[in-house]
Design a protein around this motif. Structure first.
Motif, short mmCIF file in Angstrom:
data_model
loop_
_atom_site.label_atom_id
_atom_site.label_comp_id
_atom_site.label_asym_id
_atom_site.label_seq_id
_atom_site.Cartn_x
_atom_site.Cartn_y
_atom_site.Cartn_z
N LEU A 15 0.84 -1.21 0.00
CA LEU A 15 0.00 0.00 0.00
C LEU A 15 0.87 1.25 0.00
CD1 LEU A 15 -2.74 -1.05 2.58
CD2 LEU A 15 -3.08 -0.62 0.14
N ARG A 16 1.90 1.26 0.84
CA ARG A 16 2.79 2.44 0.90
C ARG A 16 3.53 2.64 -0.43
NH1 ARG A 16 3.47 0.44 6.04
NH2 ARG A 16 5.34 -0.74 5.44
N ALA A 17 4.02 1.55 -1.01
CA ALA A 17 4.77 1.64 -2.26
C ALA A 17 3.88 2.15 -3.40
CB ALA A 17 5.38 0.28 -2.62
N GLN A 18 2.67 1.62 -3.50
CA GLN A 18 1.77 2.06 -4.56
C GLN A 18 1.30 3.50 -4.35
OE1 GLN A 18 1.42 0.63 -7.35
NE2 GLN A 18 2.25 -1.37 -6.86
N ALA A 19 1.14 3.91 -3.10
CA ALA A 19 0.76 5.29 -2.81
C ALA A 19 1.86 6.25 -3.28
CB ALA A 19 0.50 5.47 -1.33
N LYS A 20 3.11 5.87 -3.05
CA LYS A 20 4.23 6.71 -3.51
C LYS A 20 4.26 6.75 -5.04
CE LYS A 20 9.16 7.53 -2.97
NZ LYS A 20 10.41 7.13 -2.32
N ARG A 21 4.02 5.62 -5.66
CA ARG A 21 3.99 5.56 -7.12
C ARG A 21 2.88 6.46 -7.67
NH1 ARG A 21 2.47 0.25 -10.64
NH2 ARG A 21 2.82 1.14 -12.70
N LEU A 22 1.69 6.40 -7.07
CA LEU A 22 0.58 7.24 -7.51
C LEU A 22 0.89 8.72 -7.35
CD1 LEU A 22 -2.64 5.37 -6.33
CD2 LEU A 22 -2.10 6.11 -8.64
N ARG A 23 1.58 9.06 -6.27
CA ARG A 23 1.94 10.46 -6.03
C ARG A 23 2.83 10.98 -7.16
NH1 ARG A 23 4.03 10.12 -1.20
NH2 ARG A 23 6.21 10.15 -1.82
N HIS A 24 3.81 10.18 -7.57
CA HIS A 24 4.72 10.62 -8.63
C HIS A 24 4.06 10.58 -10.01
CE1 HIS A 24 8.10 11.45 -6.13
NE2 HIS A 24 7.95 10.28 -5.53
N VAL A 25 3.15 9.65 -10.23
CA VAL A 25 2.41 9.64 -11.49
C VAL A 25 1.56 10.91 -11.60
CG1 VAL A 25 0.50 8.51 -12.71
CG2 VAL A 25 2.38 7.14 -11.83
N SER A 26 0.93 11.31 -10.51
CA SER A 26 0.11 12.53 -10.54
C SER A 26 0.98 13.77 -10.74
CB SER A 26 -0.73 12.66 -9.27
OG SER A 26 0.09 12.81 -8.13
N ALA A 98 -1.16 4.97 -13.70
CA ALA A 98 -2.04 5.30 -12.57
C ALA A 98 -3.10 4.22 -12.37
CB ALA A 98 -2.72 6.66 -12.81
N ARG A 99 -3.63 3.73 -13.47
CA ARG A 99 -4.65 2.66 -13.36
C ARG A 99 -4.03 1.38 -12.79
NH1 ARG A 99 -8.53 2.36 -18.06
NH2 ARG A 99 -9.39 4.05 -16.83
N GLU A 100 -2.83 1.04 -13.24
CA GLU A 100 -2.14 -0.15 -12.73
C GLU A 100 -1.84 0.01 -11.24
OE1 GLU A 100 2.00 -2.65 -13.38
OE2 GLU A 100 1.50 -1.02 -14.75
N ALA A 101 -1.35 1.17 -10.84
CA ALA A 101 -1.04 1.42 -9.43
C ALA A 101 -2.31 1.37 -8.59
CB ALA A 101 -0.34 2.76 -9.27
N GLN A 102 -3.40 1.92 -9.12
CA GLN A 102 -4.66 1.91 -8.39
C GLN A 102 -5.15 0.47 -8.17
OE1 GLN A 102 -7.93 3.62 -10.52
NE2 GLN A 102 -9.37 3.33 -8.87
N ARG A 103 -5.05 -0.35 -9.20
CA ARG A 103 -5.50 -1.74 -9.07
C ARG A 103 -4.60 -2.52 -8.11
NH1 ARG A 103 -7.13 -2.56 -15.34
NH2 ARG A 103 -9.16 -1.57 -15.17
N SER A 104 -3.32 -2.27 -8.15
CA SER A 104 -2.40 -2.92 -7.21
C SER A 104 -2.68 -2.47 -5.78
CB SER A 104 -0.95 -2.62 -7.57
OG SER A 104 -0.63 -3.16 -8.81
N GLU A 106 -5.59 -1.44 -4.63
CA GLU A 106 -6.84 -2.09 -4.22
C GLU A 106 -6.62 -3.56 -3.88
OE1 GLU A 106 -9.39 -1.30 -7.53
OE2 GLU A 106 -9.79 0.76 -6.88
N ALA A 107 -5.76 -4.26 -4.62
CA ALA A 107 -5.48 -5.67 -4.33
C ALA A 107 -4.79 -5.80 -2.98
CB ALA A 107 -4.61 -6.26 -5.43
N ASN A 108 -3.84 -4.91 -2.69
CA ASN A 108 -3.17 -4.94 -1.38
C ASN A 108 -4.15 -4.62 -0.25
OD1 ASN A 108 -0.25 -5.53 -1.61
ND2 ASN A 108 -0.33 -3.87 -3.08
N LEU A 109 -5.04 -3.68 -0.50
CA LEU A 109 -6.04 -3.33 0.51
C LEU A 109 -6.98 -4.50 0.78
CD1 LEU A 109 -7.12 -1.10 2.33
CD2 LEU A 109 -8.55 -0.34 0.42
N LYS A 110 -7.37 -5.19 -0.28
CA LYS A 110 -8.25 -6.36 -0.11
C LYS A 110 -7.53 -7.46 0.66
CE LYS A 110 -11.61 -9.04 -2.50
NZ LYS A 110 -12.69 -8.73 -3.38
N MET A 111 -6.25 -7.67 0.36
CA MET A 111 -5.47 -8.68 1.09
C MET A 111 -5.38 -8.30 2.57
SD MET A 111 -1.58 -9.83 0.38
CE MET A 111 -0.59 -10.47 1.69
N PHE A 112 -5.15 -7.03 2.84
CA PHE A 112 -5.07 -6.55 4.23
C PHE A 112 -6.40 -6.81 4.96
CE2 PHE A 112 -5.22 -3.46 7.65
CZ PHE A 112 -3.93 -3.49 8.15
N GLU A 113 -7.50 -6.44 4.31
CA GLU A 113 -8.82 -6.63 4.93
C GLU A 113 -9.15 -8.11 5.15
OE1 GLU A 113 -11.37 -4.55 2.25
OE2 GLU A 113 -10.86 -2.58 3.09
#
Length: 128
Positions: A15-26, A98-104, A106-113
């Motif tokens: 989740l942290r890694a994908q959040a950083k990736r999304l920040r730089h994509v934006s 951005a779409r790939e990072a978002q899906r990743s 969401e997958a990590n969030l689902k695994m966490f939940e």
């Protein structure tokens, strides 16, 4: 309980890694029209030094590809030939990233939940 803890650490690191990736994509999308801006890439690395073998975002790298040359003699940054260097950001590539990072994410969030839910269910079973 160690397996649950490892799964939670792994998914939260994703989740942290994908959040950083999304920040730089934006940032890349926001600066697509900024002259001289270079696209930022965020590589992922396996953090084998941690007890849970988590993933982490590496050091941000600038894309070494050439900047696009644009002909606009009226632009303040244009040289004597009328060209200036624009950014090397391709908005379509950034949207796909951005779409790939978002899906990743969401997958990590689902695994966490799901891990948290399994842990809770196990605790309920042990109480009975």
């Amino acid at each position: 309980m160690n397996d649950f803890s490892s799964a939670l650490h792994l998914s939260s690191s994703g989740l942290r890694a994908q959040a950083k990736r999304l920040r730089h994509v934006s940032e890349n999308i926001a600066n697509a029209d900024t002259p001289g801006y270079r696209r930022k890439n965020v590589p992922f690395q396996l953090d084998t030094g941690s007890p849970h073998n988590t993933v982490r975002a590496g050091k941000v790298r600038l894309d070494p590809s050439e900047l696009h040359r644009v002909y606009d003699p009226s632009h303040p940054l244009a040289d004597h030939t009328g060209f200036f260097e624009s950014s090397n950001v391709d908005v379509m590539v950034e949207i796909a990233d951005a779409r790939e990072a978002q899906r990743s994410y969401e997958a990590n969030l689902k695994m966490f939940e799901q891990t948290r839910q399994m842990s809770s269910s196990l605790m309920d079973l042990l109480r009975k």
